[in-house]
Design an enzyme around this catalytic site. Sequence first.
Site, short mmCIF file in Angstrom:
data_model
loop_
_atom_site.label_atom_id
_atom_site.label_comp_id
_atom_site.label_asym_id
_atom_site.label_seq_id
_atom_site.Cartn_x
_atom_site.Cartn_y
_atom_site.Cartn_z
N LYS A 180 0.80 -1.19 0.00
CA LYS A 180 0.00 0.00 0.00
C LYS A 180 0.85 1.27 0.00
O LYS A 180 0.34 2.37 -0.18
CB LYS A 180 -0.87 0.03 1.27
CG LYS A 180 -1.71 -1.19 1.49
CD LYS A 180 -2.31 -1.12 2.93
CE LYS A 180 -2.69 -2.51 3.35
NZ LYS A 180 -2.97 -2.60 4.79
N GLY A 181 2.16 1.09 0.21
CA GLY A 181 3.03 2.23 0.45
C GLY A 181 3.11 3.23 -0.69
O GLY A 181 3.36 4.41 -0.48
N GLU A 204 7.27 2.77 -6.91
CA GLU A 204 7.58 2.27 -5.55
C GLU A 204 7.72 3.44 -4.59
O GLU A 204 8.20 4.51 -4.98
CB GLU A 204 8.92 1.52 -5.58
CG GLU A 204 8.86 0.14 -6.21
CD GLU A 204 8.56 -0.95 -5.19
OE1 GLU A 204 7.98 -0.64 -4.12
OE2 GLU A 204 8.91 -2.10 -5.46
N ASP A 205 7.35 3.22 -3.34
CA ASP A 205 7.61 4.23 -2.31
C ASP A 205 9.09 4.25 -1.96
O ASP A 205 9.71 5.29 -1.87
CB ASP A 205 6.75 3.98 -1.06
CG ASP A 205 6.81 2.53 -0.57
OD1 ASP A 205 7.41 1.67 -1.24
OD2 ASP A 205 6.24 2.26 0.51
N ASP A 240 14.77 -0.60 -0.94
CA ASP A 240 15.69 -0.79 0.18
C ASP A 240 16.71 -1.87 -0.24
O ASP A 240 17.68 -1.56 -0.94
CB ASP A 240 14.83 -1.18 1.39
CG ASP A 240 15.60 -1.38 2.67
OD1 ASP A 240 16.82 -1.20 2.68
OD2 ASP A 240 14.98 -1.75 3.69
N LYS A 270 17.09 3.81 -0.95
CA LYS A 270 17.99 3.58 0.20
C LYS A 270 19.17 2.75 -0.34
O LYS A 270 19.34 1.58 0.01
CB LYS A 270 17.22 2.81 1.27
CG LYS A 270 17.45 3.30 2.68
CD LYS A 270 16.91 2.35 3.72
CE LYS A 270 15.51 2.63 4.19
NZ LYS A 270 15.11 1.74 5.31
N PHE A 274 15.31 4.21 9.06
CA PHE A 274 13.93 3.77 8.88
C PHE A 274 13.04 5.00 8.82
O PHE A 274 13.09 5.86 9.69
CB PHE A 274 13.49 2.85 10.02
CG PHE A 274 12.15 2.26 9.76
CD1 PHE A 274 12.01 1.20 8.88
CD2 PHE A 274 11.02 2.79 10.36
CE1 PHE A 274 10.76 0.67 8.60
CE2 PHE A 274 9.76 2.26 10.08
CZ PHE A 274 9.64 1.20 9.21
N VAL A 275 12.23 5.08 7.77
CA VAL A 275 11.40 6.28 7.58
C VAL A 275 9.92 5.92 7.55
O VAL A 275 9.54 4.79 7.19
CB VAL A 275 11.78 7.01 6.26
CG1 VAL A 275 13.19 7.54 6.33
CG2 VAL A 275 11.61 6.11 5.05
N ASP A 335 4.91 3.12 6.39
CA ASP A 335 4.30 2.86 7.70
C ASP A 335 5.22 2.09 8.62
O ASP A 335 6.23 1.51 8.19
CB ASP A 335 3.01 2.05 7.50
CG ASP A 335 3.30 0.60 7.12
OD1 ASP A 335 4.14 0.38 6.22
OD2 ASP A 335 2.73 -0.31 7.73
N ARG A 339 1.11 6.29 7.70
CA ARG A 339 1.06 6.39 6.23
C ARG A 339 0.52 7.74 5.79
O ARG A 339 0.84 8.22 4.71
CB ARG A 339 0.13 5.31 5.65
CG ARG A 339 0.69 3.90 5.69
CD ARG A 339 -0.16 3.03 4.78
NE ARG A 339 -0.01 1.61 5.05
CZ ARG A 339 0.96 0.84 4.56
NH1 ARG A 339 1.90 1.38 3.82
NH2 ARG A 339 1.00 -0.45 4.84
#
Length: 198
Positions: free
Chosen positions: A52-53, A105-106, A109, A137, A158-159, A165, A171
Amino acid sequence: MGSPPARPPAAGRGGPPRPLISPASLQAAVARLGAELSAAYPDGVLLVGVLKGSVPFLADLVRHLGASASVDFLAISAYAENTGRVRLLKDLDTDVWGRDVVLVEDIVDTGLTATYVLGELRRRQPRSVEVCTLLDKAVRRLVPVPLRYVGFEIGDEFVVGYGMDFEEQYRNLDRIVAADLNTLRGDAAAYVGTLYRS
Ligand code: IMP
């Protein structure tokens, strides 16, 4: 979280969340990426978001596209513990065969998620497929991913916010903050009082 990190991020700094990217900077980056995509796909494009990001980013991005754009979503499972293995929970409604596709993509990583989704998309023989990620990242990458469109490169932190979320919280923040994972693991709602006005 959309998916727990495959390997632990850097030790948290503790304390309150740290502002990282303001609403104005986010909107400027989205406008820039929208202009880049509009120039690259004058005949239209299919944006594929990973639930959902990516939802807030994709919703803003698509409104900056000058050409016609379709939108579709897929959902994948969280990694199985200590493996990079994910599986498709919700498939696309659209047939991507012969289409120009951009995976939105949000955050990328380790790169395991994007690699899996790109594999799924390529198997269906789109005309082209590129990746557009809000955050890169890069320092944590385990698998190289070709990122054609990038909003911001961030460090090993970590964000949360603007789609991202921790256990489904944060979110809906209009900005991105760096959070201390140990604090959130102790209490997922630890930052609610600080980050929301009411
Ligand atoms: P990957 O490691 O590139 O496969 O990223 C997997 C997923 O982990 C991302 O799509 C996010 O859902 C989540 N993720 C990775 N880093 C963060 C973060 O800093 N905050 C929130 N979610 C994250």
